[in-house]
Motif scaffolding. Structure first.
Motif, short mmCIF file in Angstrom:
data_model
loop_
_atom_site.label_atom_id
_atom_site.label_comp_id
_atom_site.label_asym_id
_atom_site.label_seq_id
_atom_site.Cartn_x
_atom_site.Cartn_y
_atom_site.Cartn_z
N VAL A 1 0.68 -1.07 0.13
CA VAL A 1 -0.69 -0.30 -0.10
C VAL A 1 0.55 1.54 0.36
N VAL A 2 1.64 1.71 1.27
CA VAL A 2 2.40 3.21 1.27
C VAL A 2 3.45 2.87 0.11
N SER B 1 3.81 2.51 -3.13
CA SER B 1 3.11 2.92 -4.18
C SER B 1 2.52 5.02 -3.63
N LEU B 2 1.65 4.44 -2.38
CA LEU B 2 1.16 6.07 -2.50
C LEU B 2 1.97 7.18 -1.89
N LEU B 3 3.42 6.46 -1.74
CA LEU B 3 4.07 7.85 -1.28
C LEU B 3 4.77 8.60 -2.64
N SER C 1 2.60 9.48 -5.47
CA SER C 1 2.11 10.96 -5.98
C SER C 1 2.39 12.48 -5.05
N TYR D 1 -6.25 -5.77 1.33
CA TYR D 1 -4.65 -5.75 1.40
C TYR D 1 -3.43 -6.23 1.08
N LEU E 1 -1.66 12.15 4.17
CA LEU E 1 -1.62 11.31 2.91
C LEU E 1 -1.83 10.14 2.70
N LEU E 2 -1.85 9.30 4.48
CA LEU E 2 -2.05 8.13 4.90
C LEU E 2 -4.04 7.90 5.88
N HIS F 1 -6.40 8.17 2.06
CA HIS F 1 -5.86 7.14 1.97
C HIS F 1 -6.91 6.07 2.28
N HIS G 1 -10.19 4.30 1.00
CA HIS G 1 -10.51 3.00 -0.28
C HIS G 1 -10.24 2.26 1.17
#
Length: 307
Positions: A109-110, A112-114, A116, A243, A284-285, A288, A292
């Motif tokens: 999760v994290v 790829s999230l970072l 952006s 996840y 951000l966390l 998200h 989701h």
């Protein structure tokens, strides 16, 4: 005391308190260990008190050292906040954030999230600590962390990031070789993949002990990444959040609606939470996770059977 201690000496004090050894503090500060020892000796002389008990195992704070610690941390936080304001960091996050996350959550999760966030903040960098345990915020191993057990003492900002559910999964190959599973009672005849019980990063991970019987653990691992691979190889049933399960058909949910429920918490020392770069990662966390929910739980059919 005729002279106030220098802020740089207090930085050495903080890093030695967190690392517990001269060598550990010297690595954090990028100086020789003799420099750390000299600065601590000077600080103790200026304050007229002993801040550390020395032993072969390392340095441990004395009662007076414990008294000084929150004041030094407050000064550190004020210095960091001042530096951000002076360079205009209230507009854009900059600098390095050390983020501690559970192993599989960080990978799936994290990471790829970072991407952006880093695109939006070109002067921001992330040290992602992907761990088979939870980051130690007390010794500043990380600036913030995702954890099952939030701090209950000390100066921290804590919030629930997400409630998640651990569902039963098994490989189609395992299910074809073993007795059908129609109810909770059928589970007693099956093998399980689990955590190594004497190496649990948190007692919140002992969910199989809530089954109502002693599970037959065929393989135990210190991390969930290995558990997923073992379950895919047909070694037994496992409990995992959505996840964690790859969308390749190699693991199937068993007994939909049967789950163990836990929560992930975000935590950061209060002084670091004030920093724009830390809040950027924090927000951000949170956002998200809120947007989701499918990462953390399925819509369970009724009746649900919570462990």
């Amino acid at each position: 005391m005729n002279i106030l201690p220098e802020w740089t000496d207090l930085r050495f004090f903080l890093e030695l308190a967190r690392a517990g050894t001269l060598s550990g503090a010297s690595r954090r500060l990028e100086v020789e260990h003799t420099t750390v020892a000299r600065r601590i000796d000077r600080l103790e002389a200026q304050l007229g008190t002993t801040l550390f008990d020395r032993s072969r195992e390392g340095y441990e704070l004395t009662e007076m050292g414990q008294t000084l610690l929150p004041h030094a941390e407050a000064m550190e936080g004020a210095a960091l906040a001042a530096a951000e304001q002076l360079v205009g960091a209230e507009v854009t996050a900059h600098g390095v954030v050390r983020l501690g996350v559970p192993e599989l959550f960080g990978v799936r999760v994290v990471a790829s999230l970072l991407a952006s966030l880093l695109r939006d903040h070109p002067d921001l960098s992330i040290d992602l600590l992907v761990l088979p345990r939870f980051a130690n915020l007390a010794n500043r191993e990380a600036d913030m962390g995702v954890m099952l057990d939030p701090p209950t003492t000390g100066r921290y900002v804590v919030t629930r990031m997400a409630t998640f559910r651990m569902y039963l999964y098994a490989s189609p190959e395992y299910l074809a070789r073993h007795k059908p599973i129609h109810s909770h009672a059928d589970l007693v005849h099956h093998d399980f993949v689990d955590y190594v019980q004497d190496r649990l990063a948190s007692q919140e991970l002992s969910y199989l002990n809530e089954l109502g019987f002693t599970p037959r653990r065929r393989l135990c691992c210190t991390g969930m990444t290995a558990q997923v691979e073992a379950a895919k190889a047909g070694l037994g049933l496992m409990l995992a959040p959505p996840y964690a399960i790859p969308d390749d058909g190699r693991l199937k949910m068993v007994l939909p609606g049967f789950y163990a429920e836990r929560s992930y918490w975000l935590a950061a020392p209060t002084d670091l939470y004030r920093l724009q770069r830390v809040r950027a990662v924090w927000n951000l966390l949170r956002e998200h996770a809120d947007s989701h929910p499918e990462l953390f739980m399925h819509e369970a059919p009724e009746p649900s059977m919570q462990l």
